[in-house]
Design an enzyme around this catalytic site. Sequence first.
Site, short mmCIF file in Angstrom:
data_model
loop_
_atom_site.label_atom_id
_atom_site.label_comp_id
_atom_site.label_asym_id
_atom_site.label_seq_id
_atom_site.Cartn_x
_atom_site.Cartn_y
_atom_site.Cartn_z
N GLN A 143 -8.45 -6.59 -11.21
CA GLN A 143 -9.11 -5.40 -10.67
C GLN A 143 -8.61 -4.14 -11.38
OE1 GLN A 143 -9.89 -4.71 -6.33
NE2 GLN A 143 -8.05 -3.46 -6.48
N GLU B 245 -0.74 -3.70 -9.25
CA GLU B 245 -0.80 -4.84 -10.19
C GLU B 245 -1.01 -6.16 -9.45
OE1 GLU B 245 2.78 -4.46 -12.51
OE2 GLU B 245 1.77 -3.16 -13.97
N LYS B 246 -0.83 -6.14 -8.14
CA LYS B 246 -1.12 -7.33 -7.33
C LYS B 246 -2.51 -7.86 -7.66
CE LYS B 246 -1.40 -10.20 -3.80
NZ LYS B 246 -2.74 -10.10 -3.33
N ASP B 247 -3.47 -6.93 -7.75
CA ASP B 247 -4.84 -7.30 -8.12
C ASP B 247 -5.01 -6.93 -9.59
OD1 ASP B 247 -5.90 -8.03 -5.35
OD2 ASP B 247 -4.97 -6.09 -5.03
N HIS C 280 0.84 -1.21 0.00
CA HIS C 280 0.00 0.00 0.00
C HIS C 280 0.88 1.26 0.00
CE1 HIS C 280 -2.82 -2.91 2.16
NE2 HIS C 280 -3.56 -2.51 1.16
N GLN D 6 -18.28 -5.96 -2.02
CA GLN D 6 -17.42 -6.88 -2.77
C GLN D 6 -17.19 -8.20 -2.03
OE1 GLN D 6 -14.18 -3.89 -2.70
NE2 GLN D 6 -12.81 -5.61 -2.38
N SER E 280 -2.88 -8.12 2.71
CA SER E 280 -3.45 -8.02 4.06
C SER E 280 -3.92 -9.37 4.55
CB SER E 280 -4.64 -7.05 4.06
OG SER E 280 -4.27 -5.82 3.54
N ARG E 281 -4.27 -10.26 3.62
CA ARG E 281 -4.78 -11.57 4.02
C ARG E 281 -3.66 -12.57 4.35
NH1 ARG E 281 -9.22 -10.49 0.03
NH2 ARG E 281 -11.19 -10.54 1.19
#
Length: 282
Positions: A156, A151-153, A40, A64, A189-190
């Site tokens: 998205q 770009e991680k997601d 982040h 979501q 975060s997970r």
Amino acid sequence: MFGQIVLRNKQQLQTYVKDSKRQGKKIGFVPTMGALHAGHLSLVKIAKQHADIVVVSIFVNPAQFAAGEDFEKYPRTENSDLEILSNYAVDAVYMPRVAEIYPEGFSTKINVGSIGEVLEGEFRPGFFDGVALVVAKLFMQVLPDYAVFGEKDYQQLQVIKKLVRELDFPIAIIAAPIVREEDGLAMSSRNIYLNQIERSKAPSLYKILSWVKSEIISGANIGVAILAAKAKLLESGFLTVDYLGLYDSACLESVNQYREDARILAVARIGTVRLLDNLSLS
Ligand code: AMP
């Protein structure tokens, strides 16, 4: 206590945005769900390179999450998030309550079409519609000049780019590269859901994706390399491979020939955690 302004409702945010615009400041925006990590913070840094002021939002978006997903237990670490951000060049943090974003009776929907139905969309139906809805709302509230997404997601990011293009949001979308732990695991975060054994196995995802990339670049048959990679993941302790393949980097259609602009996207489950990762072929 903290170095940045904390805005807890839409009125406070809109006053702040109006004042900033009156002063001719360009706004950079980083939407997040909190539980902040170095990934982040890299987005914040990029936003600051483009804009005069940076607004970070922290909002765990119920739209979501499907029933049975982790909305309730998603990590919420407000105080440490604010403390972390106070050491960065963040000008304002917007932390609205759910009722601020979705007041009673709220019923508007956004449907992003087929780009939201493949890959993640297949495993999480409605997920990208929920993402698009909250991002559209946050864009209208923050009125940023720039918005940074990781770009991680990767899917998205492509959904947001399409949303912005098709709904004519006057906002430049900036892509930020994936930030990884030293052992290659993409930060998320997970990741705190991983127990010690799972955490030790998790970096295999990045290693195996890097292997597929080198195979494809060196001319191996793509289908064969992908099948072998899936088998390697299962051997490394992953329980399932939700998907792993080569895709067009914008529309995310499956690609079966080497192209520099194609992207390897994968999700594999370890324990109860779905790990997302992706690599560009270039
Ligand atoms: P999240 O809080 O998980 O919704 O993520 C907020 C933003 O941070 C999204 O644009 C993510 O793609 C981005 N992000 C999350 N993890 C990473 C990472 N490891 N590297 C780069 N960007 C990330």
